[in-house]
Design a protein around this motif. Structure first.
Motif, short mmCIF file in Angstrom:
data_model
loop_
_atom_site.label_atom_id
_atom_site.label_comp_id
_atom_site.label_asym_id
_atom_site.label_seq_id
_atom_site.Cartn_x
_atom_site.Cartn_y
_atom_site.Cartn_z
N GLU A 79 1.04 -1.63 0.41
CA GLU A 79 -0.02 0.13 -0.24
C GLU A 79 0.95 1.56 -0.35
O GLU A 79 0.68 1.57 -0.80
N THR A 131 -7.47 -2.73 -5.86
CA THR A 131 -6.82 -1.18 -5.39
C THR A 131 -6.90 0.03 -6.45
O THR A 131 -7.17 0.67 -6.01
N ARG A 169 -8.37 2.39 3.88
CA ARG A 169 -8.13 1.67 4.96
C ARG A 169 -8.83 2.66 6.20
O ARG A 169 -8.93 3.52 6.28
N TRP A 182 -6.96 -9.98 1.55
CA TRP A 182 -6.09 -9.43 2.39
C TRP A 182 -6.39 -9.64 4.00
O TRP A 182 -6.82 -10.27 4.76
N ASP A 216 -8.26 -4.16 8.10
CA ASP A 216 -8.43 -3.01 8.52
C ASP A 216 -8.76 -2.05 6.64
O ASP A 216 -8.68 -1.11 6.79
N HIS A 217 -9.44 -2.85 6.05
CA HIS A 217 -10.14 -2.74 4.27
C HIS A 217 -10.76 -2.76 4.09
O HIS A 217 -11.48 -3.73 4.33
#
Length: 405
Positions: A150, A181, A337, A371, A375-376
């Protein structure tokens, strides 16, 4: 009790199309609640339409497309794809190296079934488009996830790729432009991936379905154009660039050192023949779609819908306390995030469920894309700016008082 099938081991890798959050949204809809769906990249519900000439082409050709075609596809479609590959610099592509499919998804499944025996490994990015992981798993293989960084615009971490290679590794998958992304990989990163594949004699699978949805004056580069000495399989299609996801128009192209993949190609041909052919009326629009004026340019240029919606959602998310985000360069996804400490988050799926219950907005949690940290989440920014403004306001209001127990 005896059970049959492989579905149980796929449950954890298909969150974008199924799973508890999507199922709960469906249940809520049955109760009469209106759900704002930011979970799937389907342009049609958000007012996008195919170019008129594509629709007209299908209507003109449909009466002549009632029989099976060659298992790889009709001549005009494969010829147009071959010429497209020439423009992309993909070397040595001949007519028999091209396979049309009912969307790229079908071809991903065929490609993994032809490649993997039990225990074979394939490197897949994290985050990923989860169908890659699902198809590798269904084929009996093991999906080994390498990290996309990231802090480096979501580019693949080359050191992590090297660490994940074993004597069972058969291939590396890249998704460029990337879902979820929106990253676009630069030449230097692609060259490093090619070098790793070269050193370890790996096949390269490149999912490039968003290669015509690139913004900011940037250009997409096919990794196969950098690897004439390696066996590469490149995937693309019209679902996204021409807003015809329901037509299911995809293709797969073999290039480079095809002599190294004779057994693989034999298996691929067998699997392709078994499904007879892909949708023939849909194939009939490929030549028109790939030639002439590309209307998608209107969407991805300043003032166009996708470009302006990208600008809006990026800035709106940045303005929400506790969210950081990398600006996407391509496709129509953004992968923000969450500050785990601020929101005390330990379960990103629970976050998505809580947001759905409180605000009736459906997003996909980061774990749905394999992932590793909770947290995303992914937002699809296909809706118009008015709708995105509502969604961002709902998210900001929700997070203002949110903390997981």
């Amino acid at each position: 009790m005896r059970t049959f099938g492989k579905s149980s081991k796929l449950d954890h890798v298909l969150y974008d199309v199924r799973g508890p959050v999507v199922e709960e949204a469906a249940r809520m809809e049955e109760e009469g609640k209106k759900i704002l769906k930011l979970n799937i990249g389907n342009p049609a519900p958000f007012g996008f339409s195919a170019p008129d000439e594509v629709i007209e082409d299908m209507m003109q050709n449909v009466r002549d497309c009632q029989g099976y075609s060659d298992s790889r596809g009709i001549f005009s479609a494969r010829k147009a794809i071959m010429q497209y590959c020439q423009l992309k610099g993909i070397p040595g592509v001949m007519m028999n190296d091209i396979y049309t499919g009912n969307g790229v998804s079908e071809l991903i499944n065929l490609s993994m079934q032809a490649l993997l025996d039990d225990g074979d490994e394939v490197l897949i990015p994290a985050p990923d488009y989860p169908l890659w992981t699902a198809c590798a798993t269904l084929a009996g293989g093991k999906a080994v996830h390498y990290i996309c960084d990231e802090q480096a615009d979501w580019n693949p971490d080359i050191d992590d790729i090297r660490k994940k290679i074993t004597d069972r590794t058969k291939a590396i998958v890249i998704i460029n432009p990337n879902n979820p992304t929106g990253a676009l990989y630069p030449r230097e990163v692609l060259e490093q991936i090619v070098q790793v594949a070269r050193e370890h004699e790996l096949m390269i699978f490149s999912d490039e379905i968003y290669d015509r949805l690139v913004m900011d004056g940037l250009k997409h580069l096919s990794i196969a154009s950098l690897a004439p000495d390696l066996f590469c399989v490149t995937f693309s299609g019209l679902s996204k660039s021409h807003m015809i996801a329901g037509f299911r128009v995809g293709w797969m192209v073999l290039s480079g050192a095809k002599e190294k993949g004779r057994d693989y190609i034999e298996g691929l041909n067998m699997l392709s023949n078994m499904r007879l052919c892909s949708n023939v009326p849909a194939q009939s629009v490929i030549q028109t779609a790939l030639g002439g004026y590309q209307s998608v340019e209107e969407y991805i240029s300043p003032g166009g819908r996708i470009y302006e919606q990208r600008e809006f959602i990026y800035n709106a998310l940045r303005d929400i306390p506790g969210i950081t985000v990398v600006k996407p360069k391509a496709a129509f996804y953004i992968f923000p995030r969450l500050d785990r400490t601020k929101f005390n988050i330990s379960d990103d799926e629970q976050f998505a469920l809580d947001f759905l219950h409180e605000k009736q907005v459906l997003v996909v949690h980061g774990g749905g894309f394999n992932w590793g940290e909770p947290d995303h989440f992914r937002v699809v920014y296909l809706p118009d700016i008015r709708t995105l403004k509502h969604a961002a306001a709902q998210l900001g209001d929700f997070l203002a008082g949110y903390s997981q127990a």
